[in-house]
Design a protein around this motif. Structure first.
Motif, PDB file in Angstrom:
ATOM      1  N   GLY A  94       9.137  -5.871  -4.105  1.00 44.96           N
ATOM      2  CA  GLY A  94       8.885  -4.464  -4.367  1.00 44.96           C
ATOM      3  C   GLY A  94       7.728  -3.957  -3.532  1.00 44.96           C
ATOM      4  O   GLY A  94       6.709  -4.637  -3.399  1.00 44.96           O
ATOM      5  N   VAL A  95       7.901  -2.796  -2.956  1.00 46.94           N
ATOM      6  CA  VAL A  95       6.865  -2.175  -2.129  1.00 46.94           C
ATOM      7  C   VAL A  95       6.174  -1.052  -2.900  1.00 46.94           C
ATOM      8  O   VAL A  95       4.946  -0.991  -2.965  1.00 46.94           O
ATOM      9  CB  VAL A  95       7.470  -1.626  -0.828  1.00 46.94           C
ATOM     10  N   SER A  96       6.997  -0.170  -3.510  1.00 49.60           N
ATOM     11  CA  SER A  96       6.438   0.968  -4.216  1.00 49.60           C
ATOM     12  C   SER A  96       7.509   1.570  -5.103  1.00 49.60           C
ATOM     13  O   SER A  96       8.705   1.317  -4.912  1.00 49.60           O
ATOM     14  CB  SER A  96       5.933   2.019  -3.215  1.00 49.60           C
ATOM     15  N   CYS A  97       7.070   2.368  -6.058  1.00 53.83           N
ATOM     16  CA  CYS A  97       8.004   3.021  -6.961  1.00 53.83           C
ATOM     17  C   CYS A  97       7.394   4.318  -7.456  1.00 53.83           C
ATOM     18  O   CYS A  97       6.162   4.408  -7.633  1.00 53.83           O
ATOM     19  CB  CYS A  97       8.328   2.109  -8.137  1.00 53.83           C
ATOM     20  N   VAL A  98       8.239   5.324  -7.676  1.00 53.40           N
ATOM     21  CA  VAL A  98       7.795   6.583  -8.266  1.00 53.40           C
ATOM     22  C   VAL A  98       8.657   6.855  -9.488  1.00 53.40           C
ATOM     23  O   VAL A  98       9.877   6.661  -9.450  1.00 53.40           O
ATOM     24  CB  VAL A  98       7.854   7.743  -7.243  1.00 53.40           C
ATOM     25  N   SER A  99       8.027   7.284 -10.556  1.00 54.25           N
ATOM     26  CA  SER A  99       8.748   7.475 -11.815  1.00 54.25           C
ATOM     27  C   SER A  99       9.642   8.703 -11.758  1.00 54.25           C
ATOM     28  O   SER A  99       9.586   9.515 -10.831  1.00 54.25           O
ATOM     29  CB  SER A  99       7.755   7.607 -12.967  1.00 54.25           C
ATOM     30  N   ASN A 100      10.451   8.840 -12.805  1.00 55.05           N
ATOM     31  CA  ASN A 100      11.365   9.970 -12.913  1.00 55.05           C
ATOM     32  C   ASN A 100      10.782  11.104 -13.748  1.00 55.05           C
ATOM     33  O   ASN A 100      11.429  12.138 -13.907  1.00 55.05           O
ATOM     34  CB  ASN A 100      12.681   9.518 -13.553  1.00 55.05           C
ATOM     35  N   SER A 101       9.602  10.950 -14.276  1.00 57.84           N
ATOM     36  CA  SER A 101       9.095  11.948 -15.204  1.00 57.84           C
ATOM     37  C   SER A 101       7.762  12.547 -14.752  1.00 57.84           C
ATOM     38  O   SER A 101       7.689  13.707 -14.382  1.00 57.84           O
ATOM     39  CB  SER A 101       8.955  11.337 -16.596  1.00 57.84           C
ATOM     40  N   ASP A 102       6.711  11.722 -14.753  1.00 59.00           N
ATOM     41  CA  ASP A 102       5.378  12.254 -14.482  1.00 59.00           C
ATOM     42  C   ASP A 102       4.861  11.878 -13.110  1.00 59.00           C
ATOM     43  O   ASP A 102       3.670  11.990 -12.840  1.00 59.00           O
ATOM     44  CB  ASP A 102       4.393  11.770 -15.550  1.00 59.00           C
ATOM     45  N   ASP A 103       5.769  11.438 -12.234  1.00 59.02           N
ATOM     46  CA  ASP A 103       5.385  11.063 -10.870  1.00 59.02           C
ATOM     47  C   ASP A 103       4.361   9.932 -10.841  1.00 59.02           C
ATOM     48  O   ASP A 103       3.581   9.823  -9.884  1.00 59.02           O
ATOM     49  CB  ASP A 103       4.863  12.262 -10.077  1.00 59.02           C
ATOM     50  N   SER A 104       4.370   9.098 -11.875  1.00 62.49           N
ATOM     51  CA  SER A 104       3.551   7.886 -11.803  1.00 62.49           C
ATOM     52  C   SER A 104       4.043   7.047 -10.634  1.00 62.49           C
ATOM     53  O   SER A 104       5.244   6.998 -10.353  1.00 62.49           O
ATOM     54  CB  SER A 104       3.675   7.081 -13.098  1.00 62.49           C
ATOM     55  N   VAL A 105       3.113   6.401  -9.960  1.00 63.55           N
ATOM     56  CA  VAL A 105       3.482   5.597  -8.809  1.00 63.55           C
ATOM     57  C   VAL A 105       2.865   4.202  -8.920  1.00 63.55           C
ATOM     58  O   VAL A 105       1.808   4.023  -9.539  1.00 63.55           O
ATOM     59  CB  VAL A 105       3.051   6.258  -7.474  1.00 63.55           C
ATOM     60  N   TYR A 106       3.537   3.251  -8.323  1.00 60.01           N
ATOM     61  CA  TYR A 106       3.038   1.878  -8.233  1.00 60.01           C
ATOM     62  C   TYR A 106       3.178   1.411  -6.790  1.00 60.01           C
ATOM     63  O   TYR A 106       4.083   1.847  -6.081  1.00 60.01           O
ATOM     64  CB  TYR A 106       3.848   0.940  -9.134  1.00 60.01           C
ATOM     65  N   TYR A 107       2.276   0.511  -6.412  1.00 61.67           N
ATOM     66  CA  TYR A 107       2.317  -0.080  -5.080  1.00 61.67           C
ATOM     67  C   TYR A 107       2.080  -1.581  -5.177  1.00 61.67           C
ATOM     68  O   TYR A 107       1.312  -2.049  -6.018  1.00 61.67           O
ATOM     69  CB  TYR A 107       1.226   0.518  -4.180  1.00 61.67           C
ATOM     70  N   ALA A 108       2.718  -2.293  -4.289  1.00 64.10           N
ATOM     71  CA  ALA A 108       2.382  -3.701  -4.131  1.00 64.10           C
ATOM     72  C   ALA A 108       0.975  -3.802  -3.556  1.00 64.10           C
ATOM     73  O   ALA A 108       0.544  -2.935  -2.783  1.00 64.10           O
ATOM     74  CB  ALA A 108       3.377  -4.373  -3.192  1.00 64.10           C
ATOM     75  N   ASP A 109       0.262  -4.851  -3.925  1.00 66.52           N
ATOM     76  CA  ASP A 109      -1.108  -5.011  -3.434  1.00 66.52           C
ATOM     77  C   ASP A 109      -1.154  -5.041  -1.908  1.00 66.52           C
ATOM     78  O   ASP A 109      -2.117  -4.561  -1.294  1.00 66.52           O
ATOM     79  CB  ASP A 109      -1.715  -6.301  -3.989  1.00 66.52           C
ATOM     80  N   SER A 110      -0.122  -5.567  -1.299  1.00 66.95           N
ATOM     81  CA  SER A 110      -0.106  -5.730   0.152  1.00 66.95           C
ATOM     82  C   SER A 110      -0.027  -4.412   0.907  1.00 66.95           C
ATOM     83  O   SER A 110      -0.304  -4.369   2.116  1.00 66.95           O
ATOM     84  CB  SER A 110       1.067  -6.620   0.571  1.00 66.95           C
ATOM     85  N   VAL A 111       0.341  -3.325   0.227  1.00 64.26           N
ATOM     86  CA  VAL A 111       0.489  -2.042   0.925  1.00 64.26           C
ATOM     87  C   VAL A 111      -0.435  -0.963   0.375  1.00 64.26           C
ATOM     88  O   VAL A 111      -0.469   0.148   0.921  1.00 64.26           O
ATOM     89  CB  VAL A 111       1.949  -1.537   0.874  1.00 64.26           C
ATOM     90  N   LYS A 112      -1.172  -1.274  -0.667  1.00 61.81           N
ATOM     91  CA  LYS A 112      -2.090  -0.271  -1.243  1.00 61.81           C
ATOM     92  C   LYS A 112      -3.067   0.218  -0.196  1.00 61.81           C
ATOM     93  O   LYS A 112      -3.630  -0.562   0.564  1.00 61.81           O
ATOM     94  CB  LYS A 112      -2.846  -0.877  -2.425  1.00 61.81           C
ATOM     95  N   GLY A 113      -3.247   1.528  -0.171  1.00 61.09           N
ATOM     96  CA  GLY A 113      -4.168   2.131   0.791  1.00 61.09           C
ATOM     97  C   GLY A 113      -3.532   2.422   2.134  1.00 61.09           C
ATOM     98  O   GLY A 113      -4.140   3.109   2.962  1.00 61.09           O
ATOM     99  N   ARG A 114      -2.337   1.899   2.358  1.00 59.03           N
ATOM    100  CA  ARG A 114      -1.661   2.121   3.645  1.00 59.03           C
ATOM    101  C   ARG A 114      -0.356   2.911   3.471  1.00 59.03           C
ATOM    102  O   ARG A 114       0.018   3.690   4.346  1.00 59.03           O
ATOM    103  CB  ARG A 114      -1.336   0.788   4.315  1.00 59.03           C
ATOM    104  N   PHE A 115       0.341   2.684   2.376  1.00 60.80           N
ATOM    105  CA  PHE A 115       1.622   3.336   2.120  1.00 60.80           C
ATOM    106  C   PHE A 115       1.449   4.381   1.021  1.00 60.80           C
ATOM    107  O   PHE A 115       0.675   4.195   0.080  1.00 60.80           O
ATOM    108  CB  PHE A 115       2.665   2.327   1.663  1.00 60.80           C
ATOM    109  N   THR A 116       2.227   5.460   1.138  1.00 59.61           N
ATOM    110  CA  THR A 116       2.227   6.508   0.116  1.00 59.61           C
ATOM    111  C   THR A 116       3.661   6.895  -0.198  1.00 59.61           C
ATOM    112  O   THR A 116       4.427   7.222   0.718  1.00 59.61           O
ATOM    113  CB  THR A 116       1.453   7.745   0.585  1.00 59.61           C
ATOM    114  N   ILE A 117       4.000   6.869  -1.474  1.00 53.64           N
ATOM    115  CA  ILE A 117       5.342   7.275  -1.904  1.00 53.64           C
ATOM    116  C   ILE A 117       5.268   8.677  -2.489  1.00 53.64           C
ATOM    117  O   ILE A 117       4.272   9.040  -3.126  1.00 53.64           O
ATOM    118  CB  ILE A 117       5.918   6.270  -2.937  1.00 53.64           C
ATOM    119  N   SER A 118       6.313   9.453  -2.267  1.00 51.43           N
ATOM    120  CA  SER A 118       6.379  10.793  -2.843  1.00 51.43           C
ATOM    121  C   SER A 118       7.837  11.154  -3.045  1.00 51.43           C
ATOM    122  O   SER A 118       8.723  10.577  -2.413  1.00 51.43           O
ATOM    123  CB  SER A 118       5.681  11.815  -1.945  1.00 51.43           C
ATOM    124  N   ARG A 119       8.067  12.099  -3.947  1.00 46.80           N
ATOM    125  CA  ARG A 119       9.448  12.541  -4.168  1.00 46.80           C
ATOM    126  C   ARG A 119       9.500  14.055  -4.146  1.00 46.80           C
ATOM    127  O   ARG A 119       8.556  14.739  -4.583  1.00 46.80           O
ATOM    128  CB  ARG A 119      10.014  11.984  -5.479  1.00 46.80           C
TER     129      ARG A 119
END
Length: 125
Positions: free
Chosen positions: A47-72
């Motif tokens: 898993g690299v990242s995920c964005v929720s279906n409700s409140d736009d909560s996001v998660y990132y793998a430690d290996s990409v934090k600070g470098r990758f940004t997810i948005s919907r």
């Protein structure tokens, strides 16, 4: 039927950037959490990242934090993954997936119901 199509992969030098897009063909896009996963040769899907279906909560793998940004963008039925400061170890096929929202379990790939075909990201050193 839910269909996902990734785009935006390619070849980039280390330190460069790419933006991946995941276009989702479904009437109720806002009902789905969207995750990004990657699979490199000889390695397990992660898993690299995920964005929720409700409140736009996001998660990132430690290996990409600070470098990758997810948005919907619910108006466009699209999720983006902005990848900056890319490293050779980011080289993989990147997949987006749609499913329910499982919060801290977001990285368990078999919780997702629908998958795209993948897009190749290659980072040269």
């Amino acid at each position: 039927e839910v269909r996902l199509v990734e785009s935006g992969g390619g070849l980039v030098q280390a330190g460069g950037s790419l933006r991946l897009s995941c276009a989702v063909s479904v009437f109720t896009f806002e009902d789905y959490a969207i995750g990004w996963f990657r699979e490199a040769p000889g390695k397990e899907r992660e898993g690299v990242s995920c964005v929720s279906n409700s409140d736009d909560s996001v998660y990132y793998a430690d290996s990409v934090k600070g470098r990758f940004t997810i948005s919907r963008d619910n108006a466009k039925n699209t999720v983006y993954l902005q990848m900056n400061n890319l490293k050779p170890e980011d080289t993989a096929v990147y997949y987006c997936a749609a499913g329910g929202w499982y919060a801290s379990s977001w990285g368990i790939w078999d919780l997702y119901d629908y998958w795209g075909q993948g897009t190749q990201v290659t980072v040269s050193s």
